[in-house]
Design an enzyme around this catalytic site. Structure first.
Site, mmCIF file in Angstrom:
data_model
loop_
_atom_site.group_PDB
_atom_site.id
_atom_site.type_symbol
_atom_site.label_atom_id
_atom_site.label_comp_id
_atom_site.label_asym_id
_atom_site.label_seq_id
_atom_site.Cartn_x
_atom_site.Cartn_y
_atom_site.Cartn_z
ATOM 1 N N HIS A 158 0.822 -1.215 0.000
ATOM 2 C CA HIS A 158 0.000 0.000 0.000
ATOM 3 C C HIS A 158 0.852 1.260 0.000
ATOM 4 O O HIS A 158 0.335 2.340 -0.234
ATOM 5 C CB HIS A 158 -0.913 0.000 1.231
ATOM 6 C CG HIS A 158 -1.968 -1.059 1.176
ATOM 7 N ND1 HIS A 158 -3.300 -0.781 1.045
ATOM 8 C CD2 HIS A 158 -1.883 -2.420 1.197
ATOM 9 C CE1 HIS A 158 -3.998 -1.912 1.003
ATOM 10 N NE2 HIS A 158 -3.158 -2.921 1.102
ATOM 11 N N ASP A 206 3.406 9.405 -0.485
ATOM 12 C CA ASP A 206 2.299 8.545 -0.061
ATOM 13 C C ASP A 206 2.036 7.518 -1.137
ATOM 14 O O ASP A 206 2.089 7.850 -2.339
ATOM 15 C CB ASP A 206 1.030 9.403 0.147
ATOM 16 C CG ASP A 206 0.168 8.886 1.290
ATOM 17 O OD1 ASP A 206 0.235 7.684 1.574
ATOM 18 O OD2 ASP A 206 -0.570 9.694 1.881
#
Ligand code: F6P
Length: 471
Positions: free
Chosen positions: A155, A363
């Site tokens: 992720h 991110d």
């Protein structure tokens, strides 16, 4: 259809808590459709030897969790996963604190997870493992003789080999990913970085565009940008803005425009840098003083780790400085809250905010960005200000993309967002929303699992044949 077994460090056991992690939100939505088993850590660290696994079943999902011993928790979670892998994978070599003891704890906990899971496994289960806590997990299962299809999805970002190789003992860890059948990344940048590592560092041979041969077996890699429950979240936001809580918040603004930020308290999220940008905005665009309120919701996270205590202090100082410098008895420019809020409350707040600041320094994806878009009123949407270093920037190109290291640039974007004409807001929102409908969370899970369960690439397939076959 084969049973789906999901493995991740955090498990979204239905206990009514309002945790903010994107991984839990994504997996819960993915499992909703197909059902299956979700295995991982209970969130508890014990002084004594941990007891047996606990199982809770709800709808068609069985949640199985195990406790960790305190020293395992320290070395695995606080140590190697979050003080070494987390910073390095977020390009922050300066923050990595490597010890061999923590690396040992990390491998030990992966073995411990595998020992517990194998008691529950059936030979035709499809296993889907998530995130950086569990890189060597497939290897641990293979060594126990399991031949199941095993996929891995990370992720968070995957940096280039120039950074990955700064991880001591990377040769022991990173190639372990090749024991999976499929390794999925959020963006092309991430998967390209990993391919470069496999070619440059491991000397692996490519089969087709996206597969490699490792110890006689094929590992496929791919990009699967994680989505949100776009339409369901949009409906939730429509209802939530009418809730007592959201009404109260909006009324308390006394007609001022609201800017919202929602992030775990983590240095990768760029919160102090964002606050500097807001300060710059109030300095350079004084007409907005008294007319805007920035609400930053930041649940505390990983508070046993020193770097997280540092970021907490830094953010607290910035909040005090900004409110002290610009605030009035009748106006607080920045509201800073550490409490976690429910999804419903957040959906309503997103819809009520004229702009969102999602400006991580790095991110993997960032689902707040996507949920903010999903929550907007299409007739009068707010504007997303998004870091170009979030994976979401690839799909949400109609947001105002910013460099989070450039406070002046972000300040200009805040002014632009708050002053943007309705037609432009609608156009930008429409463009982003369409992308998020086309790649929602169901699509993400189905695409990953279809690739994992699809026909394997033969080790002898020539690159051209594989490329033409596509997925
Ligand atoms: O998405 C990255 C991630 O580490 C997830 O694995 C996790 O659910 C979330 O961030 C929150 O972190 P933690 O599980 O350490 O509280």
């Amino acid at each position: 259809m084969a049973r789906l077994v999901v493995v991740s460090n955090r498990v979204g056991v239905p206990d009514g808590s309002a945790r903010a992690g994107g991984l839990e939100v994504a997996i819960r939505a993915a499992l909703k459709r197909r059902g299956g088993l979700w295995f991982g850590w209970s969130g508890r660290a014990t002084d004594n030897a941990p007891g047996p696994a606990k199982m809770v079943t709800q709808d068609n999902i069985s949640f199985v969790t195990i406790d960790l011993r305190k020293d395992d928790y320290e070395e695995f979670y606080n140590g190697f996963a979050n003080r070494v892998l987390w910073p390095i994978l977020h390009y922050r070599l300066d923050l990595a604190e490597f010890t061999r003891r923590d690396l040992g704890g990390y491998f030990r906990v992966n073995e411990y997870f595998a020992t517990h899971l194998e008691k529950l496994l059936k030979p035709d289960d499809v296993i889907w493992v998530h995130d950086y806590h569990l890189i060597p997990f497939a290897k641990a299962l293979r060594e126990r003789g399991h031949k199941n299809k095993i996929g891995f999805f990370i992720h968070i970002p995957c940096p280039p080999p120039e950074i990955l190789t700064a991880l001591p003992n990377h040769e022991q860890l990173v190639p372990a990913l090749c024991h999976y059948d499929l390794v999925g990344f959020q963006t092309e940048t991430d998967s390209t970085n990993f391919s470069r590592y496999l070619v440059n560092e491991c000397g692996l041979k490519r089969v087709g565009d996206d597969s490699f041969i490792f110890e006689g077996r094929v590992v496929q890699i791919g990009q699967f940008p994680v989505g949100v429950e776009t339409e369901a979240f949009s409906r939730l936001a429509r209802r939530a803005i009418e809730s007592g809580f959201v009404r109260e918040v909006l009324e308390s603004l006394s007609g001022r425009a609201m800017i919202i930020g929602v992030d775990r308290l983590d240095y990768s999220k760029g919160i102090p840098e964002r606050m500097d940008a807001y300060e710059r905005f109030l300095t350079n665009f004084p007409d907005w003083r008294g007319k805007v309120t920035y609400l930053q919701i930041t649940p505390r996270s990983r508070s046993g780790i020193p770097e997280y205590a540092n970021i907490s202090r830094k953010v607290g100082e910035a909040v005090g400085r900004i409110n002290g410098t610009f605030g009035e008895a009748s106006w607080t420019p920045l509201r800073y809250i550490n409490k976690a809020h429910s999804r419903t409350a957040l959906a309503g707040l997103y819809r009520g905010a004229r702009a969102a600041l999602v400006t991580p320094l790095r991110d993997g994806m960032n689902l707040v960005a996507k949920e903010y878009i999903a929550a907007q009123d299409a007739d009068d949407p707010g504007v997303l200000i998004l870091s170009r270093f979030a994976g979401a920037a690839r799909e949400c190109g109609a947001a105002l993309l910013v460099n989070p290291y450039d406070p002046e640039g972000v300040a200009i974007a805040i002014n632009r967002a708050l002053s943007m004409p309705l037609t432009e807001r609608r156009q930008r929102h429409d463009q982003n929303y369409r992308v998020l409908v086309a790649n929602d969370i169901t699509h993400w899970a189905e695409r990953f699992l279809a690739t994992l369960e699809g026909p394997p690439v033969a080790a002898g397939d020539p690159p051209v044949a594989r490329a033409a076959g596509g997925r």
